[in-house]
Scaffold this active site. Structure first.
Site, PDB file in Angstrom:
ATOM      1  N   ASN A  32      68.711  31.234  49.877  1.00  0.00           N
ATOM      2  CA  ASN A  32      69.267  32.535  50.232  1.00  0.00           C
ATOM      3  C   ASN A  32      68.335  33.587  49.658  1.00  0.00           C
ATOM      4  O   ASN A  32      68.293  33.775  48.445  1.00  0.00           O
ATOM      5  CB  ASN A  32      70.676  32.674  49.643  1.00  0.00           C
ATOM      6  CG  ASN A  32      71.254  34.062  49.827  1.00  0.00           C
ATOM      7  OD1 ASN A  32      70.712  34.877  50.576  1.00  0.00           O
ATOM      8  ND2 ASN A  32      72.357  34.347  49.151  1.00  0.00           N
ATOM      9  N   TYR A 139      81.977  27.644  37.048  1.00  0.00           N
ATOM     10  CA  TYR A 139      80.708  27.017  37.445  1.00  0.00           C
ATOM     11  C   TYR A 139      80.673  25.563  36.972  1.00  0.00           C
ATOM     12  O   TYR A 139      80.393  24.645  37.743  1.00  0.00           O
ATOM     13  CB  TYR A 139      79.520  27.786  36.869  1.00  0.00           C
ATOM     14  CG  TYR A 139      78.243  26.981  36.875  1.00  0.00           C
ATOM     15  CD1 TYR A 139      77.562  26.743  38.067  1.00  0.00           C
ATOM     16  CD2 TYR A 139      77.731  26.432  35.693  1.00  0.00           C
ATOM     17  CE1 TYR A 139      76.402  25.971  38.078  1.00  0.00           C
ATOM     18  CE2 TYR A 139      76.577  25.671  35.699  1.00  0.00           C
ATOM     19  CZ  TYR A 139      75.920  25.443  36.893  1.00  0.00           C
ATOM     20  OH  TYR A 139      74.781  24.675  36.906  1.00  0.00           O
ATOM     21  N   LYS A 177      66.178  35.214  37.737  1.00  0.00           N
ATOM     22  CA  LYS A 177      67.543  34.900  37.310  1.00  0.00           C
ATOM     23  C   LYS A 177      68.184  35.977  36.436  1.00  0.00           C
ATOM     24  O   LYS A 177      69.360  35.890  36.102  1.00  0.00           O
ATOM     25  CB  LYS A 177      67.570  33.554  36.573  1.00  0.00           C
ATOM     26  CG  LYS A 177      67.202  32.382  37.467  1.00  0.00           C
ATOM     27  CD  LYS A 177      67.255  31.052  36.733  1.00  0.00           C
ATOM     28  CE  LYS A 177      68.660  30.724  36.281  1.00  0.00           C
ATOM     29  NZ  LYS A 177      68.761  29.374  35.694  1.00  0.00           N
ATOM     30  N   SER A 203      72.520  32.404  15.163  1.00  0.00           N
ATOM     31  CA  SER A 203      71.687  31.589  16.052  1.00  0.00           C
ATOM     32  C   SER A 203      71.009  30.416  15.354  1.00  0.00           C
ATOM     33  O   SER A 203      70.648  29.432  16.000  1.00  0.00           O
ATOM     34  CB  SER A 203      70.622  32.457  16.735  1.00  0.00           C
ATOM     35  OG  SER A 203      71.191  33.248  17.747  1.00  0.00           O
TER      36      SER A 203
END
Length: 308
Positions: A32, A139, A177, A203
């Protein structure tokens, strides 16, 4: 001919590159291109044809003949873990995949598809079995449900059907993205803007299985060449920290120091703090690929991203 859905996307375009490296140019890319910037992923690649994803699935449902097809690599999907339109996700990721799977089964065309480590959710064991899966977003659920569907049909499949649960993939051709691009991509951009690379608070405790996209493509090619069926993890088998990614980016640029920023509220309870692929099943199937470490993969990626 070989069909690659999502062929202008991140993993799909890297599979096209790997096929080109094998001398294959008879490739139909399905995608797409409403986001026209993705075309850049195909500029240096050789393909035979392009088809819009909606036109393609209409032809699939109609049973159109595409000629001799050696394989279908089904990488096309909405991969945004932050997308909550379940109707859209299930149509795009689940129903579409079922139609294409049955087209391939009916014609004994090898079918290789993208699953995801998002199927595991916040589990701490990453083994390709139902009891270890529990997605945290729609998802992940769409990928989980298709895996379940494939598990039911696999025993009676007369041609290869193979899914890969991709872990944290990074590398070339992901720039389109946006926010879903890898940490390495974003940290590189921050340094290029003269900023320090920024990581979320905590993190150093977030460990992920970061896998280089070239290795992901290589595993797909291996599965095709060896007629592999099943559902397999696709990661390095080693969890590394976001800090290790930042350090590899800093090493390439020779400047920068890690800055800490607050952890976003909207990601709390929906964030995988730890992922590490169990490669027992993949290795037992005969895949002996040596996966790149973060230091190796990020160094190669930075050289590609910052090439002149």
């Amino acid at each position: 001919m070989i069909i690659v859905t999502g062929g202008a996307g991140f993993i799909g375009s890297n599979i096209v590159k790997s096929l080109n490296d094998l001398g294959r140019k008879d490739i139909l890319v399905v995608d797409n291109l409403k986001d026209g910037t993705k075309f850049i992923n195909l500029v240096d690649l050789d393909i035979a044809d392009y088809c819009d994803k909606e036109d393609f699935i209409a032809q699939i449902i109609a049973g159109d003949d595409f000629g001799d097809i050696d394989a279908v690599f089904h990488e096309g999907a909405c991969s945004a873990t932050t997308e909550w339109d379940g109707k859209y996700i299930m149509h795009n990721n689940y129903e579409y995949s079922k139609e294409l799977l049955h087209y391939c089964l009916d014609r004994e065309i090898p079918f290789f598809y993208a699953s995801s480590a998002a199927t595991y959710g916040d589990k701490t064991e990453f083994v390709e079995e139902r009891q270890f899966e529990g997605p945290l977003n729609v998802y992940g659920y769409s990928k989980f449900l298709f895996d379940q569907y494939v598990r039911e049909i696999l025993p009676n499949a007369s041609s290869p059907v193979c899914g890969f649960k991709y872990f944290n993939v990074y590398g070339p051709r992901e720039q389109h993205k946006g926010s879903m691009s890898s940490v390495a991509f974003h940290l590189n951009n921050q340094i290029l803007k003269g900023e320090n690379p920024k990581l979320f608070a905590g993190s150093e405790h977030f460990l992920r299985d970061f896998v280089y996209v070239g290795d992901v493509a290589a595993v797909n090619i291996w599965a095709w060449q060896n007629k592999i069926s099943g559902i397999f993890n696709c990661g390095t088998g080693h969890a590394e920290s976001f800090k290790a990614v930042a350090e590899a980016v800093i090493k390439h640029h020779g400047k920068g120091a890690i800055e800490t920023i607050p952890f976003p509220d909207h990601l709390k309870s929906r964030y995988q703090e730890y992922t590490q692929a169990d490669l027992t099943k993949l290795r037992a199937a005969g895949c002996n690929l040596k996966f790149k470490s973060v230091a190796e993969g990020v160094a190669e990626y930075m050289a590609w991203l910052n090439r002149k």
